[in-house]
Enzyme design. Structure first.
Site, PDB file in Angstrom:
ATOM      1  N   LYS A  75     -38.447  30.039 -83.985  1.00 45.19           N
ATOM      2  CA  LYS A  75     -38.790  29.541 -82.645  1.00 45.19           C
ATOM      3  C   LYS A  75     -39.628  28.268 -82.781  1.00 45.19           C
ATOM      4  O   LYS A  75     -40.525  28.199 -83.635  1.00 45.19           O
ATOM      5  CB  LYS A  75     -39.580  30.619 -81.905  1.00 45.19           C
ATOM      6  CG  LYS A  75     -39.891  30.290 -80.440  1.00 45.19           C
ATOM      7  CD  LYS A  75     -40.668  31.463 -79.817  1.00 45.19           C
ATOM      8  CE  LYS A  75     -40.892  31.283 -78.324  1.00 45.19           C
ATOM      9  NZ  LYS A  75     -41.621  32.436 -77.729  1.00 45.19           N
ATOM     10  N   SER A 150     -39.354  34.199 -73.495  1.00 46.09           N
ATOM     11  CA  SER A 150     -39.208  32.810 -73.850  1.00 46.09           C
ATOM     12  C   SER A 150     -38.474  32.544 -75.163  1.00 46.09           C
ATOM     13  O   SER A 150     -38.043  31.417 -75.391  1.00 46.09           O
ATOM     14  CB  SER A 150     -40.593  32.163 -73.914  1.00 46.09           C
ATOM     15  OG  SER A 150     -41.357  32.702 -74.964  1.00 46.09           O
ATOM     16  N   SER A 174     -41.869  38.172 -74.697  1.00 49.57           N
ATOM     17  CA  SER A 174     -40.958  37.081 -75.067  1.00 49.57           C
ATOM     18  C   SER A 174     -40.073  37.302 -76.287  1.00 49.57           C
ATOM     19  O   SER A 174     -39.205  36.476 -76.560  1.00 49.57           O
ATOM     20  CB  SER A 174     -41.745  35.796 -75.284  1.00 49.57           C
ATOM     21  OG  SER A 174     -41.933  35.153 -74.049  1.00 49.57           O
TER      22      SER A 174
HETATM   23  N1  GLN Z   1     -42.521  35.909 -69.554  1.00 47.98           N
HETATM   24  C1  GLN Z   1     -43.924  35.980 -69.809  1.00 47.98           C
HETATM   25  C2  GLN Z   1     -44.572  34.695 -69.404  1.00 47.98           C
HETATM   26  O1  GLN Z   1     -43.934  33.934 -68.803  1.00 47.98           O
HETATM   27  C3  GLN Z   1     -44.155  36.284 -71.269  1.00 47.98           C
HETATM   28  C4  GLN Z   1     -43.990  35.101 -72.105  1.00 47.98           C
HETATM   29  C5  GLN Z   1     -44.252  35.374 -73.559  1.00 47.98           C
HETATM   30  O2  GLN Z   1     -44.280  36.522 -73.991  1.00 47.98           O
HETATM   31  N2  GLN Z   1     -44.510  34.301 -74.293  1.00 47.98           N
HETATM   32  O3  GLN Z   1     -45.699  34.438 -69.672  1.00 47.98           O
END
Ligand code: GLN
Length: 486
Positions: A75, A150, A174
């Site tokens: 990532k 994400s 994410s």
């Molecule tokens: N979807 C969550 C957010 O928008 C979690 C994101 C993540 O785990 N980096 O913050």
């Protein structure tokens, strides 16, 4: 075996071929490159690739190392020396990493080869990868849908055989949520199990690095390689790493699985619900005992998360000021204009929304009402899990209330998007470990969409949830299905 068939292999099977000398690490890279070139114009899972360096590393790697010769996707929030690290943000558009994150150093020591950086929501803020500052990634099961986020690039790449395995970060879901929506296995380890050194911070008390793979065994292999104490991360836990792989094959007799009543909320998709019910039954038939548990503060999880995560993000993102890194506004009038325009031009809408919210909850007058109160409820959520784990070995739930949604469907309504993580967020707040694995398919508009099952474990009990997940996976076929993209 034909070169073109290699990318579909699991890491474990690839390793067998490599060690027998039936394929070489450079053959593997060649085959993977061809696969990526074939599918990634459609998927947009990668932001950058570095085959030249990867080939050089493949030539000298030792296949007898734990991950010797295995190419891995990373990532784009984890620093890999010499490669771009944009966090999918224009503000880091031409930033290159001067050093390796500890997880990358550990991976290299295990013989793995980082070959490219995957797309994501900007600074890991999002649940669909549509907040990427560069391009959205598509779900290989249905190209009109999101792969989750994400870590959506990592999930889509693994699902489409454009990566043998990948790493992501999980702050509120994410890794697990995109794993569920893309039909792969995703792991969020215990807070502190994996070093955050060299991983760009979003919310430091929640962030953890974890794997996305085709199978639970592959996950155990990757997590064993990157876990462990790191003197460069003061929050890393000084505890030895269990041999996750060796413990995989134990059966489920005597294992107690908790079913939290609060997770059967309204709004959960009916096909997700039936897949869950079937999975619970299946665990029973494997010898596990299903126990009702209660996590009474679940309903506050999302709200607490958006106070804590945005507060920490507003502080962490202050470093992107156009002085030290990345994008810098042209011809500033003065210093304030320099900061203001650099950040205005460099950050996308969601990142700005979070910085504003985070600054607000930390501001004097609101600090006690929002931030401090959120921290207190966070502790209650942690205690909910501690109480439940007195009765059970692991907790079972859906990973996401819905299967993959359409591109654009939720972008105009941030609150709707935030709800994608109701089941994953509590684990980050509590610091416990979790895994998502395929448990079925929903049929939507004539397409098959993967459904994910989440297993949550006690702090540092990764070995146990891998064992439970492996027993389920090895007695089902879900993980063997391949998406239609060819
Ligand atoms: N979807 C969550 C957010 O928008 C979690 C994101 C993540 O785990 N980096 O913050």
């Amino acid at each position: 075996m034909k070169l073109a068939d290699l990318p579909a292999l699991t890491i474990a099977d690839l390793q067998t071929l490599l060690r027998r000398g039936e394929v070489s690490p450079t053959d593997v890279l060649k085959a993977l490159r061809a696969r990526i070139e074939k599918v990634d114009l459609t998927l947009d899972a990668y932001l950058s690739l570095d085959f030249e360096t990867a080939v050089k590393e493949a030539e000298k790697t030792d296949v007898n190392l734990p991950l010797g010769g295995v190419p891995i996707a990373i990532k784009d929030i984890i620093n890999v020396a010499g490669q771009p690290c944009t966090c999918a943000s224009k503000i880091l558009g031409n930033y290159r990493s001067p050093y390796d994150a500890t997880v990358i150093r550990n991976l290299r020591a295990a013989g793995a080869i980082p070959l490219g950086k995957t797309n994501m929501d900007e600074f890991a803020m999002g649940s669909s990868t549509e907040n990427s500052g560069f391009k959205p990634t598509r779900n290989p099961w249905d190209l009109s849908r999101v792969p989750g986020g994400s870590s959506g690039g990592s999930a889509a790449a693994v699902a489409a055989d454009a990566a043998f395995g990948a790493f992501g970060t999980d702050t509120g879901g994410s890794i697990r949520q995109p794993a569920a929506l893309s039909g792969v296995v995703g792991v969020k380890p215990t807070y502190g199990r994996v070093s955050r050194f060299g991983v760009t911070a979003f919310a430091s008390s929640l962030d953890q690095v974890g794997s996305l793979t085709k199978t639970v065994r592959d996950a155990a292999m990757l997590m064993r390689a990157i876990s462990g104490p790191d003197p460069q991360d003061s929050t890393s836990l000084n505890e030895p790493v269990a041999d996750y792989v060796a413990a995989l094959d134990r059966d489920l007799r005597g294992v107690r699985l908790g079913l939290p009543k609060e997770y059967l909320i309204e709004g959960i998709d009916s096909q997700v619900k039936s897949a869950m019910d079937a999975a619970v039954k299946h665990f029973g038939s494997l010898g596990a005992e299903i126990v009702d548990v209660s996590l009474p503060h679940t309903e506050y999880g999302v709200a607490v998360y958006y106070f804590v995560a945005t507060a920490e993000a507003s502080a962490n993102l202050a470093r992107f000021d156009g002085v030290r890194y990345g994008h810098r506004a042209e011809n500033p009038r003065d210093l304030l204009d320099h900061y203001g325009r650099t950040r205005e031009e460099g950050f996308g809408a969601e990142v700005k929304r979070r910085i504003i919210l985070g600054t607000y909850v930390l501001s004097s007058g609101y600090y006690d009402a929002y931030y401090i109160r959120a921290q207190k409820v966070r502790e209650l959520i942690r205690q909910d899990f501690a109480n439940a784990f007195q009765k059970v070995d692991a907790i079972i739930s859906p990973t996401s209330p819905v299967p993959a949604f359409k591109l654009g469907e939720r972008t105009s309504d941030p609150l709707q998007m935030y709800l994608a993580d109701v089941f994953t967020i509590p684990a980050n707040l509590a610091g416990i470990c979790g895994v998502s694995l395929p448990c079925g398919f929903a049929k939507v508009d004539g397409k098959q969409l993967p459904i994910g099952l989440q297993l949550l474990g006690k702090p540092l009990d990764e070995g146990r949830i891998f064992q439970i997940a492996n027993a389920y996976e090895q007695s089902t076929d879900w993980h063997k299905q391949k998406p239609p993209i060819q």
